[in-house]
Every structure is written in C-alpha cells, then in structure tokens.
Design a protein around this motif. Structure first.
Motif, PDB file in Angstrom:
ATOM      1  N   LEU A 188      -6.737   6.466   3.500  1.00 42.68           N
ATOM      2  CA  LEU A 188      -5.645   6.767   2.590  1.00 42.68           C
ATOM      3  C   LEU A 188      -5.836   8.205   2.154  1.00 42.68           C
ATOM      4  O   LEU A 188      -6.657   8.508   1.277  1.00 42.68           O
ATOM      5  N   ASN A 189      -5.111   9.123   2.812  1.00 42.84           N
ATOM      6  CA  ASN A 189      -5.286  10.555   2.557  1.00 42.84           C
ATOM      7  C   ASN A 189      -4.997  10.948   1.121  1.00 42.84           C
ATOM      8  O   ASN A 189      -5.691  11.779   0.547  1.00 42.84           O
ATOM      9  N   GLU A 190      -3.974  10.335   0.535  1.00 40.40           N
ATOM     10  CA  GLU A 190      -3.541  10.711  -0.811  1.00 40.40           C
ATOM     11  C   GLU A 190      -4.685  10.626  -1.832  1.00 40.40           C
ATOM     12  O   GLU A 190      -4.779  11.426  -2.739  1.00 40.40           O
ATOM     13  N   HIS A 191      -5.561   9.645  -1.671  1.00 36.21           N
ATOM     14  CA  HIS A 191      -6.658   9.459  -2.616  1.00 36.21           C
ATOM     15  C   HIS A 191      -8.021   9.721  -1.975  1.00 36.21           C
ATOM     16  O   HIS A 191      -9.046   9.367  -2.543  1.00 36.21           O
ATOM     17  N   ASN A 192      -8.003  10.324  -0.790  1.00 30.70           N
ATOM     18  CA  ASN A 192      -9.241  10.645  -0.088  1.00 30.70           C
ATOM     19  C   ASN A 192     -10.111   9.403   0.116  1.00 30.70           C
ATOM     20  O   ASN A 192     -11.323   9.465  -0.023  1.00 30.70           O
ATOM     21  N   PHE A 193      -9.475   8.289   0.432  1.00 33.39           N
ATOM     22  CA  PHE A 193     -10.184   7.017   0.604  1.00 33.39           C
ATOM     23  C   PHE A 193     -10.472   6.775   2.078  1.00 33.39           C
ATOM     24  O   PHE A 193      -9.610   6.987   2.927  1.00 33.39           O
TER      25      PHE A 193
ATOM     26  N   HIS B 227     -12.012  -1.871  -4.892  1.00 31.06           N
ATOM     27  CA  HIS B 227     -11.607  -0.641  -5.577  1.00 31.06           C
ATOM     28  C   HIS B 227     -10.248  -0.162  -5.071  1.00 31.06           C
ATOM     29  O   HIS B 227      -9.378   0.207  -5.854  1.00 31.06           O
ATOM     30  N   PHE B 228     -10.070  -0.177  -3.756  1.00 30.03           N
ATOM     31  CA  PHE B 228      -8.798   0.233  -3.157  1.00 30.03           C
ATOM     32  C   PHE B 228      -7.656  -0.640  -3.688  1.00 30.03           C
ATOM     33  O   PHE B 228      -6.636  -0.131  -4.154  1.00 30.03           O
ATOM     34  N   LEU B 229      -7.825  -1.954  -3.607  1.00 30.72           N
ATOM     35  CA  LEU B 229      -6.757  -2.871  -4.017  1.00 30.72           C
ATOM     36  C   LEU B 229      -6.445  -2.746  -5.502  1.00 30.72           C
ATOM     37  O   LEU B 229      -5.285  -2.833  -5.911  1.00 30.72           O
ATOM     38  N   GLN B 230      -7.446  -2.542  -6.323  1.00 33.09           N
ATOM     39  CA  GLN B 230      -7.241  -2.454  -7.777  1.00 33.09           C
ATOM     40  C   GLN B 230      -6.626  -1.121  -8.200  1.00 33.09           C
ATOM     41  O   GLN B 230      -5.837  -1.080  -9.118  1.00 33.09           O
ATOM     42  N   ASN B 231      -6.987  -0.044  -7.509  1.00 36.10           N
ATOM     43  CA  ASN B 231      -6.600   1.288  -7.978  1.00 36.10           C
ATOM     44  C   ASN B 231      -5.480   1.981  -7.207  1.00 36.10           C
ATOM     45  O   ASN B 231      -4.846   2.881  -7.752  1.00 36.10           O
ATOM     46  N   TYR B 232      -5.264   1.614  -5.945  1.00 38.41           N
ATOM     47  CA  TYR B 232      -4.343   2.389  -5.124  1.00 38.41           C
ATOM     48  C   TYR B 232      -3.149   1.617  -4.590  1.00 38.41           C
ATOM     49  O   TYR B 232      -2.307   2.199  -3.905  1.00 38.41           O
ATOM     50  N   THR B 233      -3.058   0.340  -4.833  1.00 37.73           N
ATOM     51  CA  THR B 233      -1.925  -0.421  -4.291  1.00 37.73           C
ATOM     52  C   THR B 233      -0.723  -0.338  -5.224  1.00 37.73           C
ATOM     53  O   THR B 233      -0.824   0.119  -6.363  1.00 37.73           O
ATOM     54  N   LEU B 234       0.418  -0.812  -4.714  1.00 39.12           N
ATOM     55  CA  LEU B 234       1.679  -0.682  -5.437  1.00 39.12           C
ATOM     56  C   LEU B 234       2.196  -1.996  -5.995  1.00 39.12           C
ATOM     57  O   LEU B 234       3.359  -2.107  -6.347  1.00 39.12           O
ATOM     58  N   GLY B 235       1.354  -2.994  -6.058  1.00 35.72           N
ATOM     59  CA  GLY B 235       1.758  -4.307  -6.551  1.00 35.72           C
ATOM     60  C   GLY B 235       1.691  -5.343  -5.446  1.00 35.72           C
ATOM     61  O   GLY B 235       1.429  -5.033  -4.289  1.00 35.72           O
ATOM     62  N   GLU B 236       1.919  -6.580  -5.818  1.00 35.51           N
ATOM     63  CA  GLU B 236       1.836  -7.663  -4.857  1.00 35.51           C
ATOM     64  C   GLU B 236       2.948  -7.574  -3.821  1.00 35.51           C
ATOM     65  O   GLU B 236       4.055  -7.166  -4.133  1.00 35.51           O
ATOM     66  N   ALA B 237       2.603  -7.970  -2.605  1.00 37.25           N
ATOM     67  CA  ALA B 237       3.586  -7.954  -1.511  1.00 37.25           C
ATOM     68  C   ALA B 237       4.370  -9.258  -1.520  1.00 37.25           C
ATOM     69  O   ALA B 237       3.926 -10.262  -1.968  1.00 37.25           O
TER      70      ALA B 237
ATOM     71  N   VAL C 122       0.843  -1.203   0.000  1.00 38.94           N
ATOM     72  CA  VAL C 122       0.000   0.000   0.000  1.00 38.94           C
ATOM     73  C   VAL C 122       0.872   1.244   0.000  1.00 38.94           C
ATOM     74  O   VAL C 122       2.017   1.215   0.433  1.00 38.94           O
ATOM     75  N   PRO C 123       0.338   2.362  -0.483  1.00 37.17           N
ATOM     76  CA  PRO C 123       1.112   3.605  -0.496  1.00 37.17           C
ATOM     77  C   PRO C 123       1.386   4.121   0.916  1.00 37.17           C
ATOM     78  O   PRO C 123       0.635   3.833   1.856  1.00 37.17           O
ATOM     79  N   THR C 124       2.448   4.904   1.043  1.00 40.23           N
ATOM     80  CA  THR C 124       2.736   5.594   2.292  1.00 40.23           C
ATOM     81  C   THR C 124       1.520   6.424   2.656  1.00 40.23           C
ATOM     82  O   THR C 124       0.891   7.020   1.795  1.00 40.23           O
ATOM     83  N   GLY C 125       1.186   6.441   3.909  1.00 40.50           N
ATOM     84  CA  GLY C 125       0.031   7.199   4.347  1.00 40.50           C
ATOM     85  C   GLY C 125      -1.227   6.357   4.479  1.00 40.50           C
ATOM     86  O   GLY C 125      -2.297   6.892   4.745  1.00 40.50           O
ATOM     87  N   SER C 126      -1.118   5.043   4.287  1.00 44.02           N
ATOM     88  CA  SER C 126      -2.262   4.158   4.488  1.00 44.02           C
ATOM     89  C   SER C 126      -2.334   3.823   5.972  1.00 44.02           C
ATOM     90  O   SER C 126      -1.399   3.263   6.536  1.00 44.02           O
TER      91      SER C 126
END
Length: 132
Positions: free
Chosen positions: A63-68, A122-132, A18-22
């Motif tokens: 997630l502040n970056e995307h207002n989620f 929606h979060f996982l499809q649009n805001y994540t950074l790839g598989e962990a 997940v992005p920083t700020g999650s």
C-alpha cells in the motif's frame, strides 16, 4: 431466524474495503500484480490481468499511500476465474491488438507468523475504508 434460500456465510473473518493503490504480488519472481478488492484476517480478493492463473509459493501486499509492505505470506487459492476477455489496448496500425484476460481471484492465507498477524491487524485497523 434464517432463510433457507440464502447461502450460508462461510467466512470466519469480516472483510474490509481497501484504499486505491492496494496491490498484491505473487512472488518471488512473478510478473502478476493484482488490485486488491477487499481483505480480511483470513485472505484477500483481487483482480488482475493475465493469461494464466495467479500462483506461487507466497504473496506480498503493498500500500504505497501509507508505505505499507507485508511480505512472504503463504496462501492457498480459493477461487480464480476469468471475468472479461477483450482488447485492453490498441497497438499502432498494422499490428494486431493483443487480448488480455481480466481475472478475479481469492486466496486464503496460510499460517501467518506472529509478526504477519500483527502487520495485517494493523493494516485492517488503520488503513481500510470500512466493512465490505
């Protein structure tokens, strides 16, 4: 062919970075905020600073970056353990520094509503950074 020395994978869902700020918050009135490490459709892993384990009846994801925001998610604690216990900040001279404990937790989501499933997907499809 599998190696008998490797532990069996127990997860049913792919984990994603997940992005920083999650952030995860344990509610409704908890003061515990955690930084999300990774998440899946089944749950999340996170780090937090506290003298006590995370608890509550539900959690909220931000997630502040995307207002989620996804709120009131039921959960069950899977793991919660101390990863570091040290002085995390120094207070002015003459005052004893407080110790804070860094912890790592994992939770499994409880029953999600259809809306929560859609929001999480929606979060996982649009805001994540790839598989962990």
């Amino acid at each position: 062919m599998t190696n008998d020395n490797e532990p069996a994978e127990r997860r049913k869902h792919k984990r994603f970075q997940v992005p920083t700020g999650s952030i995860v918050s344990f509610g409704p009135h908890s003061s515990i905020l955690g930084k999300i490490i990774d998440m899946s459709m089944g749950g999340i892993a996170f780090r937090y600073i506290s003298e006590a384990s995370a608890n509550g009846s539900h959690l909220d994801i931000f997630l502040n970056e995307h207002n989620f925001y996804m709120g009131k998610v039921q959960f069950k604690i899977v793991e919660d353990f101390e990863i570091d216990n040290k002085v995390l900040y120094k207070i002015s001279d003459g005052v004893v520094p407080r110790r804070r404990t860094m912890r790592r937790g994992s939770v499994q989501f409880g029953d999600l509503t259809r809306q929560q499933e859609a929001e999480l997907g929606h979060f996982l499809q649009n805001y994540t950074l790839g598989e962990a």
